[in-house]
Design a protein around this motif. Structure first.
Motif, short mmCIF file in Angstrom:
data_model
loop_
_atom_site.label_atom_id
_atom_site.label_comp_id
_atom_site.label_asym_id
_atom_site.label_seq_id
_atom_site.Cartn_x
_atom_site.Cartn_y
_atom_site.Cartn_z
N ILE A 17 -17.44 -5.84 -1.63
CA ILE A 17 -17.43 -4.41 -1.32
C ILE A 17 -16.02 -3.87 -1.45
CG2 ILE A 17 -17.90 -2.68 0.45
CD1 ILE A 17 -19.90 -4.65 1.68
N SER A 18 -15.86 -2.80 -2.22
CA SER A 18 -14.54 -2.17 -2.35
C SER A 18 -14.16 -1.47 -1.05
CB SER A 18 -14.56 -1.14 -3.50
OG SER A 18 -14.57 -1.79 -4.74
N MET A 19 -12.89 -1.55 -0.72
CA MET A 19 -12.35 -0.84 0.43
C MET A 19 -10.90 -0.50 0.15
SD MET A 19 -11.70 -3.90 3.20
CE MET A 19 -10.40 -2.99 4.04
N HIS A 20 -10.38 0.51 0.84
CA HIS A 20 -9.01 0.95 0.62
C HIS A 20 -8.19 0.79 1.89
CE1 HIS A 20 -10.27 3.69 -2.98
NE2 HIS A 20 -10.24 2.41 -3.28
N LEU A 21 -6.99 0.31 1.72
CA LEU A 21 -6.09 0.07 2.85
C LEU A 21 -4.86 0.97 2.68
CD1 LEU A 21 -5.99 -1.96 5.28
CD2 LEU A 21 -4.36 -3.26 3.91
N LEU A 22 -4.65 1.86 3.64
CA LEU A 22 -3.46 2.70 3.63
C LEU A 22 -2.30 1.90 4.20
CD1 LEU A 22 -5.21 5.90 4.97
CD2 LEU A 22 -4.08 5.72 2.74
N ALA A 23 -1.21 1.88 3.45
CA ALA A 23 -0.01 1.16 3.87
C ALA A 23 1.12 2.17 4.03
CB ALA A 23 0.37 0.10 2.83
N TYR A 24 1.78 2.14 5.17
CA TYR A 24 2.82 3.12 5.48
C TYR A 24 4.16 2.45 5.72
CZ TYR A 24 -1.19 6.16 6.58
OH TYR A 24 -2.36 6.88 6.53
N LEU A 25 5.21 3.09 5.24
CA LEU A 25 6.59 2.76 5.61
C LEU A 25 6.95 1.30 5.39
CD1 LEU A 25 6.75 4.96 8.85
CD2 LEU A 25 7.68 5.51 6.59
N PHE A 26 6.49 0.75 4.27
CA PHE A 26 6.86 -0.61 3.88
C PHE A 26 8.05 -0.54 2.92
CE2 PHE A 26 3.50 0.98 1.11
CZ PHE A 26 4.04 0.80 -0.16
N ASP A 27 8.71 -1.66 2.73
CA ASP A 27 9.80 -1.75 1.77
C ASP A 27 9.19 -1.81 0.36
OD1 ASP A 27 11.89 -2.41 0.10
OD2 ASP A 27 12.49 -4.21 1.19
N PRO A 28 9.36 -0.76 -0.46
CA PRO A 28 8.70 -0.73 -1.77
C PRO A 28 9.24 -1.76 -2.75
CG PRO A 28 10.20 1.12 -1.56
CD PRO A 28 10.14 0.47 -0.21
N SER A 29 10.39 -2.33 -2.47
CA SER A 29 10.98 -3.31 -3.38
C SER A 29 10.69 -4.75 -2.97
CB SER A 29 12.50 -3.10 -3.46
OG SER A 29 13.11 -3.33 -2.20
N GLU A 30 9.94 -4.95 -1.88
CA GLU A 30 9.62 -6.31 -1.44
C GLU A 30 8.85 -7.01 -2.56
OE1 GLU A 30 8.11 -9.76 -0.08
OE2 GLU A 30 6.70 -8.12 -0.50
N PRO A 31 9.31 -8.16 -3.05
CA PRO A 31 8.79 -8.72 -4.30
C PRO A 31 7.30 -9.05 -4.31
CG PRO A 31 10.88 -9.76 -3.71
CD PRO A 31 10.47 -8.93 -2.54
N GLU A 32 6.77 -9.66 -3.24
CA GLU A 32 5.37 -10.07 -3.25
C GLU A 32 4.43 -8.87 -3.29
OE1 GLU A 32 3.58 -13.78 -1.33
OE2 GLU A 32 5.14 -13.15 0.08
N LEU A 33 4.70 -7.88 -2.47
CA LEU A 33 3.84 -6.69 -2.44
C LEU A 33 3.99 -5.90 -3.73
CD1 LEU A 33 1.87 -4.86 -0.99
CD2 LEU A 33 3.80 -3.82 0.22
N LEU A 34 5.18 -5.82 -4.25
CA LEU A 34 5.41 -5.13 -5.52
C LEU A 34 4.62 -5.80 -6.64
CD1 LEU A 34 6.84 -3.06 -7.31
CD2 LEU A 34 8.80 -4.62 -7.42
N ALA A 35 4.64 -7.12 -6.70
CA ALA A 35 3.92 -7.85 -7.74
C ALA A 35 2.42 -7.61 -7.64
CB ALA A 35 4.24 -9.33 -7.65
N GLU A 36 1.90 -7.56 -6.43
CA GLU A 36 0.47 -7.33 -6.25
C GLU A 36 0.08 -5.92 -6.68
OE1 GLU A 36 -3.48 -8.23 -5.40
OE2 GLU A 36 -1.72 -9.52 -5.67
#
Length: 285
Positions: free
Chosen positions: A70-89
Motif C-alpha cells: 500500500i502506498s503511503m506518504h511520509l512528511l519529513a520536516y527540518l532534516f539536514d538535506p545534505s545527509e548522505p543516506e537520506l539524500l541517496a534515497e
C-alpha cells in the motif's frame, strides 16, 4: 498563529513556483508554511530567497513510501538535506519517476488515449514528473473532468488500468533515515480512502513505536468522523496531530490555510528537530 505544514510547488507537482508559493502563503494570512515537495528539496532555496517578512518557512519533503503493498506518504520536516543516506534515497525515488511515467503514457496510448510524453513533460516542466502531471494531461485532452477523476480506479489509482509501480521506501526505513538526518516525521493523510487503499491503524501503532512523530489529521480528504477517530488514535499512541492544506496551486481545489496546525504542536516539531531550523522571512526578493 496560522500554520500550514503541507504545500507543494513546481519543484514537484504544484503549479506555483516556490517564490509564488511563499508570496501566496503570506497573502493568505499564514504565519508559517512548510514546503514539502515530493521526494525533493530543490525548491527550498528559491522559497527562502523570496520569503516575505512575517512568514516563516519550514523546509521539508513528502517521501513516497510503501507498506504491505500500500502506498503511503511520509512528511519529513527540518532534516539536514545534505545527509548522505537520506539524500541517496530521495534520488533513487526521483530517478524512477521518468521511466514510470513513460510506461503509464505508453499504457494510455495502448488504450487509445492520444496523450504524448511531450505533453506530460511540458506540464511537469522542471518539476519531478508524476501521476498528477499525467492526470493534468488527461484533463487537457477531455478524457476526464478533473485531476481527482483521473485518480479513479479506471485510470491512475493503485491497481488502475494504467498504474505502474515504482520504487518507494519502506516507511520504517524512511523514519530511521529522517531521524538520522535530524528531522521529524508525520504520516500524511493516513485515512484518505478516496485515493485508494490505506494502511491499517495497527500499522500506524507499529510506526509510532519505530519513532513516527505524528499524523496529519485535519486534511481535505478526511471526513469529520475520520478526523475524530484519528485524533483519538493519536492520543492513544502519543503522536502529534497536524492540519494542512496539501496545497498544489491550481492543480487541486484546496487553498492555503484551509486546515492548520496548532501552534503548540508546531513548537514541539521545531523542538524535536536538529537537522535544520525554520527560516523567518526578511522581505524576500
Amino acid at each position: 498563529m496560522r500554520i500550514d505544514l503541507h504545500a507543494h510547488s513546481t519543484a514537484s507537482d504544484g503549479t506555483d513556483t516556490p517564490a509564488e508559493l511563499v508570496r501566496n502563503a503570506a497573502a493568505a494570512g499564514l504565519d508559517v508554511v512548510a514546503l514539502t515537495d515530493h521526494d525533493t528539496t530543490r525548491g527550498h532555496a528559491e522559497a527562502v530567497a523570496a520569503l516575505p517578512e512575517g512568514l516563516t518557512l519550514v523546509a521539508g519533503a513528502e517521501l513516497s513510501c510503501r507498506l504491505g503493498g500500500i502506498s503511503m506518504h511520509l512528511l519529513a520536516y527540518l532534516f539536514d538535506p545534505s545527509e548522505p543516506e537520506l539524500l541517496a534515497e530521495r534520488e533513487l525515488i526521483r530517478d524512477d519517476r521518468v521511466p514510470r511515467a513513460r510506461s503509464m503514457v505508453a499504457k494510455l496510448q495502448g488504450l487509445g488515449v492520444p496523450v504524448t510524453w511531450e505533453q506530460v513533460a511540458r506540464i511537469a516542466g522542471d518539476g519531478s514528473v508524476g501521476r498528477p502531471h499525467i492526470a493534468s494531461a488527461l484533463v487537457e485532452l477531455g478524457v476526464v473532468d478533473s485531476v481527482s477523476d483521473a485518480f479513479g480506479g479506471d485510470w491512475l489509482a493503485d491497481g488502475g488500468r494504467v498504474y505502474v509501480p515504482r520504487h518507494e521506501t519502506d516507511p520504517f526505513e524512511a523514519i530511521r533515515l529522517v531521524k538520522a538526518a535530524g528531522g521529524v516525521t508525520v504520516f500524511a493523510h493516513p485515512a484518505a480512502v478516496k485515493r485508494g487503499r490505506t494502511v491499517p491503524e495497527t500499522a500506524i501503532a507499529e510506526l509510532a513505536t519505530a519513532g513516527l512523530d505524528g499524523i496529519e489529521v485535519d486534511h481535505m480528504d478526511h471526513e469529520p468522523a475520520t478526523r475524530a477517530r484519528l485524533r483519538g488514535l493519536a492520543a492513544e499512541l502519543g503522536l502529534l496531530t497536524t492540519g494542512s492544506s496539501d496545497y498544489h496551486g491550481s492543480r487541486k481545489t484546496c487553498v492555503l490555510g484551509e486546515y492548520t496546525t496548532d501552534p503548540e504542536v508546531y513548537g514541539e516539531i521545531t523542538r524535536r528537530a536538529t537537522g535544520a531550523f525554520p527560516v523567518p522571512g526578511t522581505g524576500g526578493a
